[in-house]
Design an enzyme around this catalytic site. Structure first.
Site, PDB file in Angstrom:
ATOM      1  N   TYR A   1       0.828  -1.205   0.000  1.00 29.31           N
ATOM      2  CA  TYR A   1       0.000   0.000   0.000  1.00 29.31           C
ATOM      3  C   TYR A   1       0.865   1.257   0.000  1.00 29.31           C
ATOM      4  CZ  TYR A   1       1.191  -1.520   4.624  1.00 29.31           C
ATOM      5  OH  TYR A   1       1.886  -1.997   5.696  1.00 29.31           O
TER       6      TYR A   1
ATOM      7  N   SER B   1       7.110   2.232  12.437  1.00 29.42           N
ATOM      8  CA  SER B   1       6.604   0.864  12.528  1.00 29.42           C
ATOM      9  C   SER B   1       5.112   0.855  12.221  1.00 29.42           C
ATOM     10  CB  SER B   1       6.829   0.340  13.946  1.00 29.42           C
ATOM     11  OG  SER B   1       6.040   1.117  14.825  1.00 29.42           O
ATOM     12  N   LYS B   2       4.571  -0.343  12.131  1.00 30.60           N
ATOM     13  CA  LYS B   2       3.133  -0.507  11.852  1.00 30.60           C
ATOM     14  C   LYS B   2       2.296   0.255  12.880  1.00 30.60           C
ATOM     15  CE  LYS B   2       1.848  -3.444   8.502  1.00 30.60           C
ATOM     16  NZ  LYS B   2       2.550  -4.680   8.216  1.00 30.60           N
ATOM     17  N   ARG B   3       2.762   0.233  14.120  1.00 32.41           N
ATOM     18  CA  ARG B   3       2.009   0.871  15.187  1.00 32.41           C
ATOM     19  C   ARG B   3       1.976   2.381  14.994  1.00 32.41           C
ATOM     20  NH1 ARG B   3       2.933   1.843  20.590  1.00 32.41           N
ATOM     21  NH2 ARG B   3       5.165   1.600  20.309  1.00 32.41           N
ATOM     22  N   HIS B   4       3.012   2.899  14.358  1.00 25.25           N
ATOM     23  CA  HIS B   4       3.116   4.344  14.178  1.00 25.25           C
ATOM     24  C   HIS B   4       3.256   4.719  12.727  1.00 25.25           C
ATOM     25  CE1 HIS B   4       4.640   4.320  18.483  1.00 25.25           C
ATOM     26  NE2 HIS B   4       3.503   4.967  18.498  1.00 25.25           N
TER      27      HIS B   4
END
Ligand code: GLU
Length: 471
Positions: A20, A249-252
């Site tokens: 994406y 990261s994915k979290r951020h």
């Protein structure tokens, strides 16, 4: 190296559809877009889909969706590299003809042996130039049945330098650059080569991209020079770090840009926020898309990595939410209310939005707040009621019920005035009636201003809930 003032500016965003579009990509796209718009130039979208194993149509769609959501529509494209294979082959043939590229028949084992030898001698592992034609040099006999790669004949001497629009002067010794493979044994062109041909054909004047491409730039410049092409100016944007200073990261933030749409962020807030990640205009934090275009200048792009700050994004989003009218927000929030089991048609939604918008950071928070008015009604927890509704509160509620039923105008100001009168008459403070009213009417202890809540819920609902509580 420089483009004259009369050359129309042409920038491009060239994502590889292997995933994406994430924040870093969106920001690169934004800078290229804003630069083109600032110079009344052309913004090109090019999909670099030659990595067949990792590219997917879903990723292409996600990129297009994100660009559309952020309203960064290209003036030209999307162009797809896979549809330009004939053109790349044509340029490779021309370079072989011109002598700026050559066939190399070294086998993978031989290449590995060359590298090993260089390493053993304490040198950088590299191709030793066995098949590189030079005046007076006799090339080895072509091994039967072996398919060659095509290599670019990189200059051996001197340096390749450019004045990076963001990082300043950068220089690489040509001796450090290998003779790059530009076509594989099956004839397919390689990554750097496609980029070069595209930037050339698309007449790109300014390349703004992530600084993970700095090492590719001298190779691309040398090939462009060999083709006799005018060089674009390059600007390499530093990466975005997470709030912890580590790689995003994915979290951020390292998620699909469309995830921010799902979470209730407005595209104009994303644009504003992303622009400030690595670019500045004085101390301005909030600016419109038009101001960004007016002010955008590569001189104000920062050399150091930007840091992702979700709290700041929320602050920016809250600002843009306030800019919208209640009616406009109602339209955007209605589907989110439905998703949460509410019925947006059951209430004057623009009025609800006007009431809630000053305290909301996302559209999702607005939707959740709106459920108080158009979600399924859940009576208050009996324990809470027991705690807050004592004998006196019941008297106050009964009095409110009588007088409210007789109100001529069911408006916030009339309801506020009524509540005030009752409090004054009994010599009690707001919570004494405010909390019981909230609990009985909405089922919740905390709500926006009670007069406004009652006004929006409407006389029938309020009277019915009071009646059912008193029975
Ligand atoms: N396709 C490359 C990427 O997604 C960008 C290439 C470029 O901008 O030159 O990282």
């Amino acid at each position: 190296m420089t483009t004259s003032n009369t050359t129309p500016v042409r920038t491009r965003f060239a994502p590889s559809p292997t995933g994406y579009l994430h924040l870093g990509g969106a920001r690169t796209a934004l800078f290229s877009w804003a630069f083109a718009r600032h110079h009344q130039g052309v913004f090109v979208l090019r999909i670099e889909d030659t990595d067949l194993e990792r590219s997917t149509p879903e990723a292409v769609q996600a990129i297009l969706d994100s660009m559309a959501w952020l309203d960064m529509q290209p003036d030209e494209g999307p162009f797809y590299q896979m549809q330009r294979m004939d053109r790349y082959r044509e340029v490779i043939a021309k370079m072989l003809d011109d002598g700026t590229a050559y066939y190399c028949y070294s086998s993978p084992d031989e290449i590995e042996a060359m590298r090993e030898k260089a390493r053993a001698a304490g040198l950088k592992p590299r191709y030793d130039g066995t098949w590189r034609p030079e005046p007076g040099k006799t090339l080895p006999a072509v091994p039967a049945g072996r398919k060659p790669v095509v290599r670019f004949k990189n200059p051996l001497e001197g340096a390749t330098s450019w004045n990076d629009m963001i990082k300043g002067p950068i220089s690489f010794d040509n001796g450090e650059l290998d003779d790059l493979i530009i076509a594989r044994p099956d004839g397919t062109p390689t990554y750097n080569f496609c980029v070069v041909v595209d930037d050339w054909d698309m007449k790109i004047t300014h390349v703004l991209r992530g600084d993970d491409h700095v090492n590719n730039t001298p190779r691309q410049i040398n090939i462009l020079r060999a083709l006799g092409a005018e060089l674009p100016q390059y600007g390499h944007v530093p990466m975005i770090l997470g709030p912890d200073g580590e790689k995003l990261s994915k979290r951020h933030g390292a998620v699909n840009v469309m995830e921010y749409d799902k979470q209730g962020y407005l595209p104009e807030a994303m644009i504003n926020y992303l622009a400030r990640l690595g670019w500045s205009h004085g101390n301005d934090e909030l600016f419109s898309r038009d101001q960004l275009v007016e002010w955008f200048d590569t001189r104000n792009l920062t050399k150091s990595p930007a840091q992702w700050d979700p709290k700041k994004l929320n602050w920016v989003n809250a600002h843009y939410i306030k800019q919208h009218s209640g009616a406009d927000l109602a339209e955007r929030v209605a589907p989110r209310i439905r998703e949460r089991g509410g019925n947006p048609a059951a209430v004057d939604l623009p009025a609800v939005m006007d009431l809630l918008k000053d305290r909301a950071e996302t559209l999702n928070q607005l939707a959740e707040g709106a459920l108080l008015f158009c979600g399924p009604y859940q009576p208050a927890d009996p324990e809470l009621l027991a705690q807050h509704v004592d004998e006196q509160a019941r008297t106050l509620l009964a009095e409110f019920s009588n007088k409210a039923g007789a109100l001529a105008d069911w408006t916030t100001s009339a309801l506020d005035a009524l509540i005030k009168d009752i409090l004054a008459e009994h010599g009690v403070k707001m919570p004494k009636l405010g909390i019981p009213l909230r609990l009985v009417i909405t089922g919740q202890k905390q709500t926006p201003s009670i007069g406004a809540v009652l006004a929006i819920l409407g006389r029938d609902t309020v009277m019915a809930r009071l009646a059912s509580y008193q029975n």
